[in-house]
Design a protein around this motif. Structure first.
Motif, PDB file in Angstrom:
ATOM      1  N   UNK A 224      -9.254   0.043   0.224  1.00 30.85           N
ATOM      2  CA  UNK A 224      -9.078  -1.418   0.294  1.00 30.85           C
ATOM      3  C   UNK A 224      -9.971  -2.018   1.359  1.00 30.85           C
TER       4      UNK A 224
ATOM      5  N   UNK B 163       0.180  -7.580  -5.014  1.00 30.81           N
ATOM      6  CA  UNK B 163      -1.181  -7.764  -4.508  1.00 30.81           C
ATOM      7  C   UNK B 163      -1.983  -8.695  -5.401  1.00 30.81           C
ATOM      8  N   UNK B 164      -1.818  -8.517  -6.715  1.00 31.98           N
ATOM      9  CA  UNK B 164      -2.533  -9.401  -7.648  1.00 31.98           C
ATOM     10  C   UNK B 164      -2.061 -10.837  -7.499  1.00 31.98           C
TER      11      UNK B 164
ATOM     12  N   UNK C 259       0.858  -1.200   0.000  1.00 32.87           N
ATOM     13  CA  UNK C 259       0.000   0.000   0.000  1.00 32.87           C
ATOM     14  C   UNK C 259       0.888   1.243   0.000  1.00 32.87           C
ATOM     15  N   UNK C 260       1.956   1.180   0.779  1.00 35.19           N
ATOM     16  CA  UNK C 260       2.896   2.291   0.814  1.00 35.19           C
ATOM     17  C   UNK C 260       3.512   2.494  -0.580  1.00 35.19           C
TER      18      UNK C 260
ATOM     19  N   UNK D 126       1.230   4.245  -2.702  1.00 35.86           N
ATOM     20  CA  UNK D 126       1.010   5.626  -2.270  1.00 35.86           C
ATOM     21  C   UNK D 126       2.239   6.510  -2.438  1.00 35.86           C
TER      22      UNK D 126
ATOM     23  N   UNK E 276     -13.496  -2.127   0.277  1.00 36.77           N
ATOM     24  CA  UNK E 276     -13.720  -3.173  -0.713  1.00 36.77           C
ATOM     25  C   UNK E 276     -13.841  -4.537  -0.049  1.00 36.77           C
TER      26      UNK E 276
ATOM     27  N   UNK F 256      -2.227   9.681   0.946  1.00 36.33           N
ATOM     28  CA  UNK F 256      -2.477   8.665  -0.081  1.00 36.33           C
ATOM     29  C   UNK F 256      -2.563   7.279   0.548  1.00 36.33           C
ATOM     30  N   UNK F 257      -1.665   7.020   1.485  1.00 35.16           N
ATOM     31  CA  UNK F 257      -1.678   5.735   2.191  1.00 35.16           C
ATOM     32  C   UNK F 257      -3.030   5.548   2.888  1.00 35.16           C
TER      33      UNK F 257
ATOM     34  N   UNK G  11     -10.889 -11.476  -1.312  1.00 36.71           N
ATOM     35  CA  UNK G  11      -9.854 -11.007  -0.408  1.00 36.71           C
ATOM     36  C   UNK G  11      -9.172  -9.827  -1.071  1.00 36.71           C
ATOM     37  N   UNK G  12      -8.404  -9.102  -0.295  1.00 35.28           N
ATOM     38  CA  UNK G  12      -7.795  -7.890  -0.842  1.00 35.28           C
ATOM     39  C   UNK G  12      -6.845  -8.250  -1.970  1.00 35.28           C
ATOM     40  N   UNK G  13      -6.989  -7.534  -3.056  1.00 40.44           N
ATOM     41  CA  UNK G  13      -6.113  -7.815  -4.193  1.00 40.44           C
ATOM     42  C   UNK G  13      -5.532  -6.523  -4.691  1.00 40.44           C
TER      43      UNK G  13
ATOM     44  N   UNK H 268     -18.105   1.745 -16.261  1.00 39.73           N
ATOM     45  CA  UNK H 268     -18.106   0.290 -16.439  1.00 39.73           C
ATOM     46  C   UNK H 268     -18.676  -0.419 -15.214  1.00 39.73           C
TER      47      UNK H 268
ATOM     48  N   UNK I  69      -5.816   4.962   0.255  1.00 37.05           N
ATOM     49  CA  UNK I  69      -5.716   3.634  -0.351  1.00 37.05           C
ATOM     50  C   UNK I  69      -6.121   2.542   0.642  1.00 37.05           C
ATOM     51  N   UNK I  70      -5.657   2.674   1.891  1.00 34.62           N
ATOM     52  CA  UNK I  70      -6.031   1.663   2.892  1.00 34.62           C
ATOM     53  C   UNK I  70      -7.532   1.680   3.136  1.00 34.62           C
TER      54      UNK I  70
ATOM     55  N   UNK J   9      -0.713 -12.247  -4.888  1.00 35.35           N
ATOM     56  CA  UNK J   9      -1.161 -12.813  -3.616  1.00 35.35           C
ATOM     57  C   UNK J   9      -2.616 -13.283  -3.740  1.00 35.35           C
ATOM     58  N   UNK J  10      -3.461 -12.407  -4.298  1.00 32.08           N
ATOM     59  CA  UNK J  10      -4.872 -12.760  -4.435  1.00 32.08           C
ATOM     60  C   UNK J  10      -5.054 -13.976  -5.329  1.00 32.08           C
TER      61      UNK J  10
ATOM     62  N   UNK K  33      -6.395  -2.129   9.023  1.00 28.11           N
ATOM     63  CA  UNK K  33      -5.715  -1.239   8.079  1.00 28.11           C
ATOM     64  C   UNK K  33      -6.689  -0.187   7.541  1.00 28.11           C
TER      65      UNK K  33
END
Lengths: 303, 466
Positions: free
Chosen positions: B453, A188-189, A135-136, A139, B456, B445-446, B464-466, B337, B449-450, A191-192, B23
């Protein structure tokens, strides 16, 4: 399959749209290519305008430009009149491409490794740490990460050159800077994807056959887990291309991105068109391919 | 009959899950704190982000100096023109030390002083014996060399002993005089000047009352304010240090955040409105209209938008409204979309059928019935769009296309970071100029984004988080 082919027909349409928008936008911008040059005698300016067809109606210019562009001829640059746009592109494209290619390779390597490890140790401290870092990574903009790398590795530790282009070592920091956000997304992709594949039946079968975890992961799960990563490759390549605009500026690399920004600021009409067509077509094709790969890999999208 | 079972809507359930998402909650706190700070900054700190004090230059964090402006103008009967804190005092005392620095170039020809020049002005006599005058040799790199003896230099005479180094024929002198040190006292009521007195040190005359005075900021060595009987030293502390123009970085970072967050939120709203309407219409209409509309989205999707945004900024002169539209227009495609996909699957459901039979208009069905049900994914994507746009704006600011408003450039985080990189120096001496804007931006931004996520994960627990 027919719809997929139809999609390929979009490519020239999109490029034409881009070229048209660029052509008229840059001509709408205040100031002309020669207005910044002081002491330009009137006759010279007139001659220059005639040479670059700037004295003709806009639509005539547009038509002529299209005709030339199809043949791959963009004419001479309006700012550096002794060189053609093709020469300038030929000189500045390779650094951008080398940098981009390195960044993509680096991003894939880091991303796949981190993602796989995170998935195998899911919900452990290592996994949380890895995902926090990603995430960092997403960002952290290149223009923050780049100068930080410069400061640490070039100025303080003096291990690597600060900036410039030519020696292989000078590529390390820019490639790392450029690859970071993409490495994070790939991780991330990956891992998922890995988590999803590992929960499937054929993996259970493989495990129950008594295969070692190593073989299960590398032989059976890896390929399936890679699909989301592959489908993100197209947009990633496109985004890396635009991202290099900033990285080239930070690390003083004579790439095409800087030429594009400068030519837009200088109103160098011909060079703007040339760089936009080269860069733009590349990005358009990448975006299209990635859309296609979605369709090919995921049967639900195929309609 | 009472039922004790509490029913929760899917959105309510998702929000309940959200509270357990570590998070995501961290992100929420970060974003909230930053937003509040950015909104409240003008009410907390009275320092303007544009107030320059050029004589200070770039200074480290926590640097403090006497509280004064570039010019502190006082005229009896008029409002005091100085910093806000100073003019709130009952009585103000400025200690002023006029320091003049001049450099002279002295040349020798045939054993005699040939020229004595300061810039284009040449003189015949230079007296280094004046009290309060310090004379040094100016080195080639601008630093001060040895101290020079107190002598008188006369044109056409032999140079005094010990002035010139052996064999040298050119000497550059760096003279600084603390010619005048004085104490200016200003009496104030409600910011209006009542009286001004000036007292020169070393002079026998008592403090003289004067009508108006301008105290130059660079000459002020201390400011003392007296308010309701309390004497206090007025100083400004710069928590994050200052930039080359002496502007307070702390204030600039938070004011920069206003621009960045404003651009992020407004442009996101633009993308939300366009994307929501476009996607809902395409999804509900279906068939050929849907194919054409989504075909257009497919085509636009492939455009390298950042290039177009750069061209737009060049063409329309970095207008902030243009930036909202340009950045928002880039991001609406994905929103369209997402909404279209949702609407496509929702429109076959019974509640839509019921609304249709009930005679609701198409407009009402789309925007009253369908759109609210797409809320989950839309919230998630909206949250994730804000950081993308903030980053996009900073990207533009970094390559020199920061937004302008009425000719003045609005320094967002990207612009501050750009300045920070430019003034980093050879060994990163001025690193705080890069560090603080970057930290503020990365934290925000962190956080965003967290948060996105987390949302979501909670709206779509299967993924799961992707």
């Amino acid at each position: 399959m027919l719809t997929l082919l139809k999609r390929l027909l979009y490519v020239p349409v999109v490029i034409l749209l881009l070229v048209t928008a660029t052509f008229f936008l840059i001509r709408l911008a205040p100031g002309g290519p020669f207005s910044a040059e002081r002491d330009l005698p009137e006759e010279v300016e007139k001659a220059l305008n005639a040479k670059f067809r700037l004295d003709q109606p806009m639509l005539v210019q547009y038509g002529a430009m299209l005709k030339d562009a199809v043949r791959g001829d963009f004419g001479p640059s309006m700012k550096h009149r002794e060189r053609t746009v093709r020469q300038i592109i030929a000189q500045h494209l390779p650094p951008s491409m080398i940098l981009g290619a390195l960044a993509i390779i680096l991003a894939l390597w880091i991303g796949i490794t981190v993602g796989t490890v995170s998935a195998l140790k899911a919900n452990s401290a290592l996994d949380y740490f890895g995902m926090g870092v990603t995430v960092l990574g997403i960002s952290l903009p290149a223009f923050v990460f780049g100068p930080l790398l410069q400061l640490l590795f070039a100025m303080r530790l003096d291990w690597l050159p600060v900036a410039g282009y030519g020696a292989p070592l000078q590529l390390v920091l820019p490639a790392l800077t450029l690859s970071l956000p993409f490495a994070a997304r790939f991780a991330r992709l990956m891992r998922a994807g890995m988590l999803e594949v590992l929960s499937e039946d054929f993996i259970r079968t493989a495990r129950s056959k008594g295969l070692s975890e190593r073989i299960v992961v590398l032989r059976h799960a890896f390929r399936g887990a890679l699909i989301p990563v592959v489908s993100f490759l197209g947009p990633a390549i496109a985004a890396i291309t635009t991202g290099s605009l900033v990285v080239e500026k930070i690390f003083n690399i004579p790439g095409l991105g800087r030429e594009f920004v400068e030519s837009a600021l200088n109103r160098d009409y011909t060079l703007v068109m040339g760089t936009t067509i080269v860069y733009g077509s590349f990005i358009v094709i990448c975006n299209m391919l990635s859309d296609l790969s979605y369709a090919l890999l995921d049967p639900r999208v195929r309609r | 009959m009472k039922r004790n079972v509490k029913h929760k809507s899917p959105t309510g359930l998702a929000l309940a899950r959200m509270q357990k998402h570590k998070l995501g909650m961290l992100g929420l706190y970060l974003v909230t704190i930053m937003s509040i700070a950015v909104v409240l900054i003008p009410y907390i700190v009275s320092v303007s982000p544009d107030e320059t004090r050029p004589w200070i230059g770039a200074q480290r964090p926590f640097y403090s100096h006497p509280d004064c402006s570039v010019d502190n103008a006082f005229t009896v009967g008029e409002a005091a023109e100085t910093t806000e804190r100073a003019s709130a005092s009952d009585e103000l005392v400025y200690h002023v030390q006029q320091q003049q620095r001049v450099s002279y170039r002295v040349t020798v020809r045939r054993g005699k002083i040939h020229t004595i020049q300061s810039g284009a002005v040449s003189t015949n006599r230079l007296d280094l014996t004046t009290p309060g005058l310090e004379a040094y040799e100016l080195m080639a790199d601008g630093s001060r060399g040895r101290a020079l003896p107190g002598v008188v230099i006369l044109k056409g005479e032999e140079p005094p002993e010990g002035l010139f180094p052996q064999g040298e024929r050119v000497l550059i002198l760096d003279l600084s005089s603390t010619a005048d040190s004085s104490r200016v006292t200003v009496g104030l009521t409600d910011g209006t000047v009542l009286f001004i007195t000036e007292e020169h040190s070393g002079s026998e005359n008592p403090a003289a009352a004067i009508d108006s005075i301008t105290v130059r900021g660079e000459a002020v060595t201390s400011v003392v304010g007296l308010s309701s009987g309390k004497r206090r030293e007025l100083t400004v502390r710069h928590w994050f240090g200052t930039d080359e123009l002496g502007r307070d970085l702390f204030v600039r970072v938070f004011y920069g955040g206003r621009i960045s967050l404003l651009v992020g939120i407004v442009a996101t709203l633009v993308s939300l409105v366009i994307g929501l309407a476009y996607g809902a219409v395409a999804g509900y209409a279906g068939g050929r209209i849907d194919r054409v509309m989504m075909g257009i989205v497919d085509i636009l999707y492939a455009l390298p938008f950042l290039f177009l945004v750069i061209l737009l900024m060049v063409t329309f002169g970095r207008n902030i409204v243009m930036l909202f539209v340009a950045l928002g227009a880039v991001q609406w495609l994905t929103m369209a979309r997402i909404v279209r996909g949702q609407v496509l699957s929702l429109k076959e459901m019974e509640f839509v059928e019921a609304a249709r039979i009930g005679g609701e208009s198409v407009f009402s069905i789309v925007f009253r019935q369908l759109v609210p049900h797409t809320l989950g994914p839309v919230i998630v994507y909206t949250t994730l769009t804000v950081p993308v746009i903030i980053m996009g704006e900073s990207f533009l600011a970094f390559i020199g296309l920061q937004v302008q408003y009425h000719g003045a450039s609005l320094d967002s985080w990207g612009a501050l970071i750009n300045r920070g990189v430019q003034s980093l120096g050879q060994n990163g001496e001025n690193i705080w100029l890069l560090f603080f804007p970057s930290l503020a931006m990365v934290l925000t931004l962190f956080g965003l984004n967290s948060l996105g996520d987390g949302l979501r994960d909670c709206f779509d627990p299967k993924r799961s988080s992707s």
